[in-house]
Design a protein around this motif. Sequence first.
Motif, PDB file in Angstrom:
ATOM      1  N   ALA A  40      12.184 -57.875   2.417  1.00  0.00           N
ATOM      2  CA  ALA A  40      11.004 -57.676   3.270  1.00  0.00           C
ATOM      3  C   ALA A  40       9.903 -58.659   2.906  1.00  0.00           C
ATOM      4  O   ALA A  40       9.238 -59.212   3.788  1.00  0.00           O
ATOM      5  CB  ALA A  40      10.505 -56.242   3.134  1.00  0.00           C
ATOM      6  N   THR A  73      10.488 -55.529   8.987  1.00  0.00           N
ATOM      7  CA  THR A  73      10.488 -55.149   7.583  1.00  0.00           C
ATOM      8  C   THR A  73      10.364 -53.633   7.486  1.00  0.00           C
ATOM      9  O   THR A  73       9.721 -52.994   8.338  1.00  0.00           O
ATOM     10  CB  THR A  73       9.316 -55.785   6.819  1.00  0.00           C
ATOM     11  OG1 THR A  73       8.080 -55.386   7.412  1.00  0.00           O
ATOM     12  CG2 THR A  73       9.423 -57.309   6.850  1.00  0.00           C
ATOM     13  N   ARG A  74      10.981 -53.062   6.476  1.00  0.00           N
ATOM     14  CA  ARG A  74      10.897 -51.617   6.314  1.00  0.00           C
ATOM     15  C   ARG A  74       9.435 -51.231   6.103  1.00  0.00           C
ATOM     16  O   ARG A  74       8.779 -51.729   5.182  1.00  0.00           O
ATOM     17  CB  ARG A  74      11.749 -51.167   5.135  1.00  0.00           C
ATOM     18  CG  ARG A  74      11.610 -49.689   4.880  1.00  0.00           C
ATOM     19  CD  ARG A  74      12.823 -49.028   4.319  1.00  0.00           C
ATOM     20  NE  ARG A  74      12.589 -47.594   4.229  1.00  0.00           N
ATOM     21  CZ  ARG A  74      13.493 -46.702   3.872  1.00  0.00           C
ATOM     22  NH1 ARG A  74      14.712 -47.109   3.579  1.00  0.00           N
ATOM     23  NH2 ARG A  74      13.201 -45.426   3.811  1.00  0.00           N
ATOM     24  N   ASP A 130       8.032 -48.743   4.825  1.00  0.00           N
ATOM     25  CA  ASP A 130       7.737 -48.092   3.548  1.00  0.00           C
ATOM     26  C   ASP A 130       7.512 -49.096   2.430  1.00  0.00           C
ATOM     27  O   ASP A 130       7.052 -48.725   1.346  1.00  0.00           O
ATOM     28  CB  ASP A 130       8.891 -47.177   3.132  1.00  0.00           C
ATOM     29  CG  ASP A 130       9.352 -46.243   4.226  1.00  0.00           C
ATOM     30  OD1 ASP A 130       9.976 -46.754   5.174  1.00  0.00           O
ATOM     31  OD2 ASP A 130       9.108 -45.033   4.121  1.00  0.00           O
ATOM     32  N   TYR A 131       7.856 -50.373   2.668  1.00  0.00           N
ATOM     33  CA  TYR A 131       7.770 -51.357   1.588  1.00  0.00           C
ATOM     34  C   TYR A 131       6.325 -51.514   1.125  1.00  0.00           C
ATOM     35  O   TYR A 131       5.426 -51.792   1.908  1.00  0.00           O
ATOM     36  CB  TYR A 131       8.308 -52.705   2.053  1.00  0.00           C
ATOM     37  CG  TYR A 131       8.130 -53.787   1.015  1.00  0.00           C
ATOM     38  CD1 TYR A 131       8.758 -53.678  -0.226  1.00  0.00           C
ATOM     39  CD2 TYR A 131       7.313 -54.886   1.255  1.00  0.00           C
ATOM     40  CE1 TYR A 131       8.582 -54.657  -1.193  1.00  0.00           C
ATOM     41  CE2 TYR A 131       7.137 -55.865   0.298  1.00  0.00           C
ATOM     42  CZ  TYR A 131       7.768 -55.743  -0.927  1.00  0.00           C
ATOM     43  OH  TYR A 131       7.587 -56.707  -1.883  1.00  0.00           O
ATOM     44  N   TYR A 189      12.369 -50.499  -1.349  1.00  0.00           N
ATOM     45  CA  TYR A 189      12.349 -50.664   0.099  1.00  0.00           C
ATOM     46  C   TYR A 189      12.178 -52.126   0.523  1.00  0.00           C
ATOM     47  O   TYR A 189      11.766 -52.394   1.648  1.00  0.00           O
ATOM     48  CB  TYR A 189      11.217 -49.835   0.712  1.00  0.00           C
ATOM     49  CG  TYR A 189      11.349 -48.349   0.499  1.00  0.00           C
ATOM     50  CD1 TYR A 189      12.545 -47.690   0.756  1.00  0.00           C
ATOM     51  CD2 TYR A 189      10.267 -47.598   0.041  1.00  0.00           C
ATOM     52  CE1 TYR A 189      12.675 -46.327   0.562  1.00  0.00           C
ATOM     53  CE2 TYR A 189      10.382 -46.231  -0.159  1.00  0.00           C
ATOM     54  CZ  TYR A 189      11.588 -45.594   0.102  1.00  0.00           C
ATOM     55  OH  TYR A 189      11.701 -44.241  -0.086  1.00  0.00           O
ATOM     56  N   ASN A 238      18.667 -47.561   2.016  1.00  0.00           N
ATOM     57  CA  ASN A 238      17.908 -48.093   3.154  1.00  0.00           C
ATOM     58  C   ASN A 238      18.673 -47.952   4.466  1.00  0.00           C
ATOM     59  O   ASN A 238      18.204 -48.433   5.497  1.00  0.00           O
ATOM     60  CB  ASN A 238      17.569 -49.566   2.922  1.00  0.00           C
ATOM     61  CG  ASN A 238      16.479 -49.763   1.890  1.00  0.00           C
ATOM     62  OD1 ASN A 238      15.294 -49.639   2.189  1.00  0.00           O
ATOM     63  ND2 ASN A 238      16.863 -50.052   0.649  1.00  0.00           N
ATOM     64  N   TRP A 292      17.044 -46.480   7.681  1.00  0.00           N
ATOM     65  CA  TRP A 292      16.165 -47.404   8.403  1.00  0.00           C
ATOM     66  C   TRP A 292      16.968 -48.494   9.105  1.00  0.00           C
ATOM     67  O   TRP A 292      16.637 -48.890  10.235  1.00  0.00           O
ATOM     68  CB  TRP A 292      15.164 -48.052   7.434  1.00  0.00           C
ATOM     69  CG  TRP A 292      14.247 -49.015   8.129  1.00  0.00           C
ATOM     70  CD1 TRP A 292      13.161 -48.712   8.903  1.00  0.00           C
ATOM     71  CD2 TRP A 292      14.358 -50.446   8.150  1.00  0.00           C
ATOM     72  NE1 TRP A 292      12.584 -49.867   9.398  1.00  0.00           N
ATOM     73  CE2 TRP A 292      13.297 -50.943   8.954  1.00  0.00           C
ATOM     74  CE3 TRP A 292      15.236 -51.348   7.566  1.00  0.00           C
ATOM     75  CZ2 TRP A 292      13.103 -52.302   9.181  1.00  0.00           C
ATOM     76  CZ3 TRP A 292      15.047 -52.712   7.784  1.00  0.00           C
ATOM     77  CH2 TRP A 292      13.992 -53.177   8.589  1.00  0.00           C
ATOM     78  N   LYS A 307      18.551 -50.790  13.867  1.00  0.00           N
ATOM     79  CA  LYS A 307      17.713 -51.987  13.790  1.00  0.00           C
ATOM     80  C   LYS A 307      18.551 -53.263  13.825  1.00  0.00           C
ATOM     81  O   LYS A 307      18.054 -54.324  14.204  1.00  0.00           O
ATOM     82  CB  LYS A 307      16.893 -51.982  12.498  1.00  0.00           C
ATOM     83  CG  LYS A 307      16.019 -50.760  12.284  1.00  0.00           C
ATOM     84  CD  LYS A 307      14.851 -50.739  13.233  1.00  0.00           C
ATOM     85  CE  LYS A 307      13.816 -49.688  12.832  1.00  0.00           C
ATOM     86  NZ  LYS A 307      14.383 -48.335  12.681  1.00  0.00           N
TER      87      LYS A 307
END
Length: 289
Positions: free
Chosen positions: A96, A133-134, A136-137, A143, A267, A270, A274
């Motif tokens: 990310a 990008t996730r 939560d990162y 993440y 991950n 998520w 995607k």
Amino acid sequence: MTRMLTVAVPRRGCLVGGVALALTLSACGDFNHDDAASEADDDIAVQTSEIERGTRYLGSAWGRGAVKVEVWFPEVNLWRKCSGQVVSKQTIMTAAHCLLGLGANPAYTNVRAWMQTGGGVVLVLDALSQVRTRPDYNGQPRYDVGLITAPSTDLLRNVTSADAAYLAKNTVSNVSMVAVGYGYFNDTTTDGLGRLASIVPTYSSTSREYSYRDFSGTGPHMCEGDSGGPLKYGGLTTQYGVFSVGGPGTDPGACRPQGYWATTADNLDWLRGKIAGTCTEGTTIYSCW
């Protein structure tokens, strides 16, 4: 939290410092630093580093589908160098932090990606691509997962079904895995040759990440430019982790004796939906070819 390290180590994402803004190319490995001076030294280091003392490969099975990624940030006239893995006909998975700009994540980013094959280095992508990008990162490896989606399958040329990694739905620990990266260390910035390194990482069920260390000085060590590179095990095309960050150390070329990987398993919720392509699930793998 289970750690292979005896001291707490702060972490940071891939920051573009004031000195680094003057560079045309920016290596991205996102290492922890013991003090501000060492951070500045790494920021202005030549665009080097690899999986130190790893093995150069020419399209070997473990490295299939691994790519060198360059991400363009037009607002600062900057290319960031990372690594990644093809996971579908239209999608490359990377870290990310490789896709995050100066506090903002652009909807579309110009991306170039090279892949090493037995026939040589090939350009597999050179286009404005959507990046995700996730959400939560937050700078932590857990993440640190992102996706680059090409507008069409035509842009990921020279990619075959053998290149797209299966994503592992489970985690294993303390077994020999293969880390792949495209960072550079005492190498040219254009040869496009990746590195393979055999490591034995530990999975933490608390922090939900893989970690590895080797303070012996013999390596292999992870370095700047390896961010986003895959961690593979079990089958030559099964990916278990995404390289995020390196730990403390004094190796030249911003290489570090400790590394952390986000896991595909933690991950996967998520990632589902995607990744561009028709995805199917088995008992232990998730495939989007």
